[in-house]
Design a protein around this motif. Structure first.
Motif, PDB file in Angstrom:
ATOM      1  N   GLY A 172       9.551   7.518  -3.170  1.00  0.00           N
ATOM      2  CA  GLY A 172       9.174   8.499  -2.156  1.00  0.00           C
ATOM      3  C   GLY A 172       9.150   9.877  -2.788  1.00  0.00           C
ATOM      4  O   GLY A 172       9.418  10.031  -3.989  1.00  0.00           O
ATOM      5  N   TYR A 173       8.835  10.870  -1.982  1.00  0.00           N
ATOM      6  CA  TYR A 173       8.718  12.238  -2.491  1.00  0.00           C
ATOM      7  C   TYR A 173       9.528  13.195  -1.627  1.00  0.00           C
ATOM      8  O   TYR A 173       9.749  12.944  -0.444  1.00  0.00           O
ATOM      9  CB  TYR A 173       7.249  12.677  -2.483  1.00  0.00           C
ATOM     10  N   VAL A 174       9.963  14.300  -2.246  1.00  0.00           N
ATOM     11  CA  VAL A 174      10.637  15.359  -1.495  1.00  0.00           C
ATOM     12  C   VAL A 174       9.598  15.983  -0.576  1.00  0.00           C
ATOM     13  O   VAL A 174       8.570  16.483  -1.038  1.00  0.00           O
ATOM     14  CB  VAL A 174      11.241  16.424  -2.440  1.00  0.00           C
ATOM     15  N   GLN A 175       9.846  15.914   0.731  1.00  0.00           N
ATOM     16  CA  GLN A 175       8.882  16.422   1.704  1.00  0.00           C
ATOM     17  C   GLN A 175       9.234  17.812   2.209  1.00  0.00           C
ATOM     18  O   GLN A 175       8.411  18.487   2.789  1.00  0.00           O
ATOM     19  CB  GLN A 175       8.802  15.465   2.897  1.00  0.00           C
ATOM     20  N   GLN A 176      10.476  18.226   1.990  1.00  0.00           N
ATOM     21  CA  GLN A 176      10.924  19.517   2.486  1.00  0.00           C
ATOM     22  C   GLN A 176      10.335  20.644   1.650  1.00  0.00           C
ATOM     23  O   GLN A 176      10.287  20.573   0.426  1.00  0.00           O
ATOM     24  CB  GLN A 176      12.451  19.583   2.453  1.00  0.00           C
ATOM     25  N   SER A 177       9.878  21.689   2.326  1.00  0.00           N
ATOM     26  CA  SER A 177       9.321  22.845   1.638  1.00  0.00           C
ATOM     27  C   SER A 177      10.350  23.436   0.689  1.00  0.00           C
ATOM     28  O   SER A 177      11.534  23.462   0.977  1.00  0.00           O
ATOM     29  CB  SER A 177       8.895  23.918   2.648  1.00  0.00           C
ATOM     30  N   GLY A 178       9.892  23.907  -0.448  1.00  0.00           N
ATOM     31  CA  GLY A 178      10.781  24.503  -1.436  1.00  0.00           C
ATOM     32  C   GLY A 178      10.302  24.175  -2.833  1.00  0.00           C
ATOM     33  O   GLY A 178       9.235  23.594  -3.037  1.00  0.00           O
ATOM     34  N   SER A 179      11.121  24.526  -3.823  1.00  0.00           N
ATOM     35  CA  SER A 179      10.715  24.361  -5.217  1.00  0.00           C
ATOM     36  C   SER A 179      10.649  22.895  -5.645  1.00  0.00           C
ATOM     37  O   SER A 179       9.987  22.564  -6.616  1.00  0.00           O
ATOM     38  CB  SER A 179      11.680  25.114  -6.135  1.00  0.00           C
ATOM     39  N   ARG A 180      11.331  21.990  -4.935  1.00  0.00           N
ATOM     40  CA  ARG A 180      11.311  20.566  -5.292  1.00  0.00           C
ATOM     41  C   ARG A 180      10.248  19.785  -4.524  1.00  0.00           C
ATOM     42  O   ARG A 180      10.138  18.575  -4.683  1.00  0.00           O
ATOM     43  CB  ARG A 180      12.686  19.951  -5.038  1.00  0.00           C
ATOM     44  N   SER A 212       0.848  -1.195   0.000  1.00  0.00           N
ATOM     45  CA  SER A 212       0.000   0.000   0.000  1.00  0.00           C
ATOM     46  C   SER A 212       0.883   1.243   0.000  1.00  0.00           C
ATOM     47  O   SER A 212       2.050   1.202   0.388  1.00  0.00           O
ATOM     48  CB  SER A 212      -0.919  -0.001   1.220  1.00  0.00           C
ATOM     49  N   GLY A 213       0.322   2.337  -0.455  1.00  0.00           N
ATOM     50  CA  GLY A 213       1.065   3.591  -0.494  1.00  0.00           C
ATOM     51  C   GLY A 213       1.392   4.109   0.906  1.00  0.00           C
ATOM     52  O   GLY A 213       0.624   3.928   1.840  1.00  0.00           O
ATOM     53  N   GLN A 214       2.539   4.733   1.034  1.00  0.00           N
ATOM     54  CA  GLN A 214       2.979   5.279   2.318  1.00  0.00           C
ATOM     55  C   GLN A 214       2.502   6.719   2.480  1.00  0.00           C
ATOM     56  O   GLN A 214       2.594   7.519   1.546  1.00  0.00           O
ATOM     57  CB  GLN A 214       4.507   5.250   2.406  1.00  0.00           C
ATOM     58  N   PRO A 215       2.004   7.074   3.655  1.00  0.00           N
ATOM     59  CA  PRO A 215       1.590   8.462   3.875  1.00  0.00           C
ATOM     60  C   PRO A 215       2.803   9.387   4.007  1.00  0.00           C
ATOM     61  O   PRO A 215       3.850   8.974   4.503  1.00  0.00           O
ATOM     62  CB  PRO A 215       0.806   8.396   5.186  1.00  0.00           C
ATOM     63  N   TRP A 216       2.651  10.606   3.570  1.00  0.00           N
ATOM     64  CA  TRP A 216       3.721  11.586   3.708  1.00  0.00           C
ATOM     65  C   TRP A 216       3.122  12.982   3.734  1.00  0.00           C
ATOM     66  O   TRP A 216       1.997  13.201   3.340  1.00  0.00           O
ATOM     67  CB  TRP A 216       4.757  11.446   2.594  1.00  0.00           C
ATOM     68  N   GLY A 217       3.880  13.938   4.260  1.00  0.00           N
ATOM     69  CA  GLY A 217       3.427  15.328   4.348  1.00  0.00           C
ATOM     70  C   GLY A 217       4.610  16.276   4.367  1.00  0.00           C
ATOM     71  O   GLY A 217       5.763  15.878   4.514  1.00  0.00           O
ATOM     72  N   ARG A 218       4.321  17.542   4.256  1.00  0.00           N
ATOM     73  CA  ARG A 218       5.351  18.583   4.189  1.00  0.00           C
ATOM     74  C   ARG A 218       6.093  18.704   5.523  1.00  0.00           C
ATOM     75  O   ARG A 218       5.501  18.610   6.595  1.00  0.00           O
ATOM     76  CB  ARG A 218       4.710  19.919   3.843  1.00  0.00           C
ATOM     77  N   ILE A 219       7.420  18.897   5.424  1.00  0.00           N
ATOM     78  CA  ILE A 219       8.236  19.133   6.616  1.00  0.00           C
ATOM     79  C   ILE A 219       9.035  20.418   6.429  1.00  0.00           C
ATOM     80  O   ILE A 219       9.185  20.916   5.308  1.00  0.00           O
ATOM     81  CB  ILE A 219       9.206  17.959   6.901  1.00  0.00           C
TER      82      ILE A 219
END
Length: 109
Positions: free
Chosen positions: A80-88, A10-17
């Motif tokens: 996975g995805y880039v979770q850090q705030s910014g352009s990426r 299943s997909g993993q949850p993630w959010g902005r850090i």
């Protein structure tokens, strides 16, 4: 002989850090600025193995030929995805391996 395997993750949850550094060179802190509101897509992968054993002459010696095909459907799912705030933010960090073939022989005596 043929065999296969199927795996579902299943997909993993993630959010902005937000990464906060102190001005005193004492490291950094990671602050979650939102709940884990996003999910990466589910991962469906199938692998197949094909094998054939042949007798060599009249003795007990045999040779085995085999091939493994990993990620048969060539599913392109982000790791996975880039979770850090910014352009990426939200861009994939990497992808699972593409369809791969591994082949070999085995001598049995």
């Amino acid at each position: 002989m043929a065999s296969g395997s199927y795996r579902y993750e299943s997909g993993q949850p993630w959010g902005r850090i937000l990464v906060v550094t102190s001005g005193l060179n004492q490291g950094f802190d990671i602050v979650r600025t939102e709940r884990l509101v996003r999910n990466s897509p589910a991962r469906n992968t199938a692998d197949v193995r094909i094998e054939k054993t042949l007798r060599l002459g009249s003795g007990p010696a045999r040779v085995g030929l085999f091939a493994d095909i990993f990620n048969v459907t060539n599913a392109g799912v982000p790791r996975g995805y880039v979770q850090q705030s910014g352009s990426r933010f939200g861009l994939p960090v990497g992808w699972i391996e593409p369809r791969t073939l591994s082949a070999g022989t085995r001598l049995i005596f």
